[in-house]
Design a protein around this motif. Structure first.
Motif, PDB file in Angstrom:
ATOM      1  N   ASN A  22       0.846  -1.181   0.000  1.00  0.00           N
ATOM      2  CA  ASN A  22       0.000   0.000   0.000  1.00  0.00           C
ATOM      3  C   ASN A  22       0.884   1.234   0.000  1.00  0.00           C
ATOM      4  OD1 ASN A  22      -2.354   1.556   0.192  1.00  0.00           O
ATOM      5  ND2 ASN A  22      -2.109   1.720   2.387  1.00  0.00           N
ATOM      6  N   PRO A  24       0.187   5.573   0.229  1.00  0.00           N
ATOM      7  CA  PRO A  24      -0.883   6.557   0.423  1.00  0.00           C
ATOM      8  C   PRO A  24      -1.380   7.140  -0.894  1.00  0.00           C
ATOM      9  CG  PRO A  24       0.867   6.889   2.013  1.00  0.00           C
ATOM     10  CD  PRO A  24       1.356   5.849   1.040  1.00  0.00           C
ATOM     11  N   ASN A  25      -2.696   7.251  -1.014  1.00  0.00           N
ATOM     12  CA  ASN A  25      -3.368   7.817  -2.196  1.00  0.00           C
ATOM     13  C   ASN A  25      -3.160   7.006  -3.465  1.00  0.00           C
ATOM     14  OD1 ASN A  25      -4.360  10.027  -0.658  1.00  0.00           O
ATOM     15  ND2 ASN A  25      -2.332  10.947  -0.804  1.00  0.00           N
ATOM     16  N   GLY A  59     -10.437  -0.005   7.924  1.00  0.00           N
ATOM     17  CA  GLY A  59     -10.059   1.059   8.845  1.00  0.00           C
ATOM     18  C   GLY A  59     -10.756   2.366   8.520  1.00  0.00           C
ATOM     19  N   HIS A  61     -10.097   5.086   7.090  1.00  0.00           N
ATOM     20  CA  HIS A  61      -9.261   5.873   6.181  1.00  0.00           C
ATOM     21  C   HIS A  61      -9.970   6.234   4.881  1.00  0.00           C
ATOM     22  CE1 HIS A  61      -5.949   5.220   8.890  1.00  0.00           C
ATOM     23  NE2 HIS A  61      -6.215   3.930   8.872  1.00  0.00           N
ATOM     24  N   ASN A  62     -11.292   6.385   4.938  1.00  0.00           N
ATOM     25  CA  ASN A  62     -12.057   6.774   3.753  1.00  0.00           C
ATOM     26  C   ASN A  62     -11.828   5.793   2.601  1.00  0.00           C
ATOM     27  OD1 ASN A  62     -14.001   8.456   2.853  1.00  0.00           O
ATOM     28  ND2 ASN A  62     -12.635  10.087   2.192  1.00  0.00           N
ATOM     29  N   ILE A  63     -11.830   4.502   2.924  1.00  0.00           N
ATOM     30  CA  ILE A  63     -11.571   3.459   1.940  1.00  0.00           C
ATOM     31  C   ILE A  63     -12.830   3.191   1.134  1.00  0.00           C
ATOM     32  CG2 ILE A  63     -11.018   1.017   1.661  1.00  0.00           C
ATOM     33  CD1 ILE A  63      -9.331   1.292   4.223  1.00  0.00           C
TER      34      ILE A  63
END
Length: 120
Positions: A22, A24-25, A59, A61-63
């Motif tokens: 993974n 970020p973004n 989580g 994290h706006n997934i």
């Protein structure tokens, strides 16, 4: 510039023969040989399968999970047209955005009305 040079991918898990990275973004990547559980993991995340034990939890994290199955054609309603299929897949999207996306995939004008069964 390569975005991974600024923010290198993080190894999230390393089960035998299955690696999940993974950054970020960026989309998450599951890599491994056939039969190691990549598709099963994705079906668990999407809620299409229940775990044998434990739980699956995303989580805070706006997934926005998305999954394109290897046998996606089996999951499609072949009687619906291309536009109907896309609207059903993205019900919160604006119709003009869906049409613009289809246009970028060469489904312009009348092609959006083509039955999915004829596109396979």
């Amino acid at each position: 510039m390569d975005p991974t040079a600024v923010c290198p991918p993080t190894l999230l898990t390393s089960q035998p023969h299955l690696l999940i990275f993974n950054a970020p973004n960026h989309p998450c990547v599951a890599a491994g040989p056939n039969g190691c559980g990549k598709s099963t993991l994705l079906r668990l995340v999407m809620g299409q399968e229940e775990p044998i034990s434990g739980r699956v939890q995303l989580g805070p994290h706006n997934i926005v999970p998305a999954y394109f199955a290897q046998n996606q054609a089996d999951a499609l309603d072949l009687k619906q047209n291309v536009l109907q299929t896309m609207v059903k897949a993205a019900p919160d999207a604006q119709l003009n955005d869906v049409k613009a996306l289809l246009g970028r995939m060469m489904f312009n004008g009348k092609a959006m009305e083509k039955k999915v069964g004829l596109c396979l």
